[in-house]
Design an enzyme around this catalytic site. Sequence first.
Site, short mmCIF file in Angstrom:
data_model
loop_
_atom_site.label_atom_id
_atom_site.label_comp_id
_atom_site.label_asym_id
_atom_site.label_seq_id
_atom_site.Cartn_x
_atom_site.Cartn_y
_atom_site.Cartn_z
CG ASP A 94 -0.22 -11.15 -0.90
OD1 ASP A 94 0.33 -11.69 0.08
OD2 ASP A 94 -0.69 -9.99 -0.87
CE1 TYR A 115 6.61 19.14 -0.17
CE2 TYR A 115 7.89 17.12 -0.19
CZ TYR A 115 6.72 17.80 0.10
OH TYR A 115 5.67 17.13 0.64
CD GLU A 173 2.63 -8.90 -2.50
OE1 GLU A 173 1.65 -8.16 -2.72
OE2 GLU A 173 2.61 -10.12 -2.75
#
Length: 463
Positions: free
Chosen positions: A338, A191, A277
């Site tokens: 997962d 920025y 996760e």
Amino acid sequence: MSLTKNPSSNLLSPSQVVTNADSQELSVPFDGVDKESKLDEVSQEYSLSGHQDELALFQLPTPASTAIEASQRPIATEALNEAPFEQLVERDSDWVISGIESVFEDFADCILSETGTLSISMRIRTAAKGQRLDPASGAIRTTTAFQTRLVGFPGKDSQETWRFTVLVRILGLIHEALVSQTITSKRDIYYKDPTLFLKQGVVDQCVDDIACTFGVQRSCLNVVAAAKGLVVGSMTIQREDGSVIELASEKEGQLVPNVKNISNVDISCLRWILVVEKEATFCSLAASNYWRTSKAGKGLLLTAKGYPDILTRAFLRLLSEQTSAVGLPKPSIYALVDFDPDGLGILSTYKYGSKKMAHENAQLNVPSIRWIGVRSSDLNSESKTSEEQQLLKLTARDRKKAAKMLETKIIAEEGLEAEWRGELQVMLMLNVKAETQILSEREGGLETWLDDKLRERESTGSS
């Protein structure tokens, strides 16, 4: 050295900048637009102002108008690449300040004498093909010399001129942060000049390349990524300024703190640390106060919301190196991910490190982390169909990633992680994957499943 903006130009939109996956160079796609003319608009919008004694403003020269010939002596940071990375990691912020100032002084000498070309020799992180598992640290390390790429001005084309301008601008902002002893973020840097950088990913890649080229960790540049990790649990942190963080005080979790600001941590109450996760799973466990009520004892929950950022990896590494009070065992560290290739990829990043960040892995990896699930054995249910178990089919990307992982040294047939290899093969044979949320559908829910798994691991010490 700073950059002074010219007042008018039609600029590219941020979405037009991408990273070339093969070369890892910053590049800009132009569908149906003349590439050179558009990049000219970006690069010519900027001019370089002086570093020594406010060197007079000069416009970006073109090959036709400049007296500096490409065949003449290049001013480059070649000295930074003379030694292997392992010999450079102890260099600190003061060394980086001197290095940046040396580069800018060379630029100023070159400009004033009108001899030589402005160029910087950058290490290419992803081009170091020789990588091995370091037995001492348990991390993926680079074994061959880094390839380098000269980024020059005036460049061979407008794109190289733009890359050089981006690099010099970021070097200037890093120097400013180091001299003022302030911590800045990649987002803050973006920025400062979004018109030039065009996209956050441009800044992210450039900062990491600079750290690699200087042979230091990114923290030595006083640049951090915006915190994204969350943590909650039975632990107290004392900051360098004397303030104290009680991680149990915020039920929803707190942002992972920067390890540079930590003077001491108290892990005496911890029996386990669980790296999760998914943010949704973390929030569910945090909301139920599982870190306090677990039958396996008090613990700590941590998530990076997917693949871990450096702040989260550094924080977990710090915890893994702590020693408990006399008579108390160190808390065990587990990962709940997962059942899919990305889940194992995330686990591998925590344990062994990232290939792209091989130059920092030895300071970030956590060899002691153990996989608690989800495994194929957690999916077995003779009475339910795949749909009833909420199993998903592997995508083409999943299968490609799994096949690629099977070829890595860690998961290869003779690799260290035989169980990971077997689980990936099961995924491919059954063509299924599963998210952590399926454990919530079990009798007793996720908390009961975790209680059983944690107590089983703690009693047997299995992985």
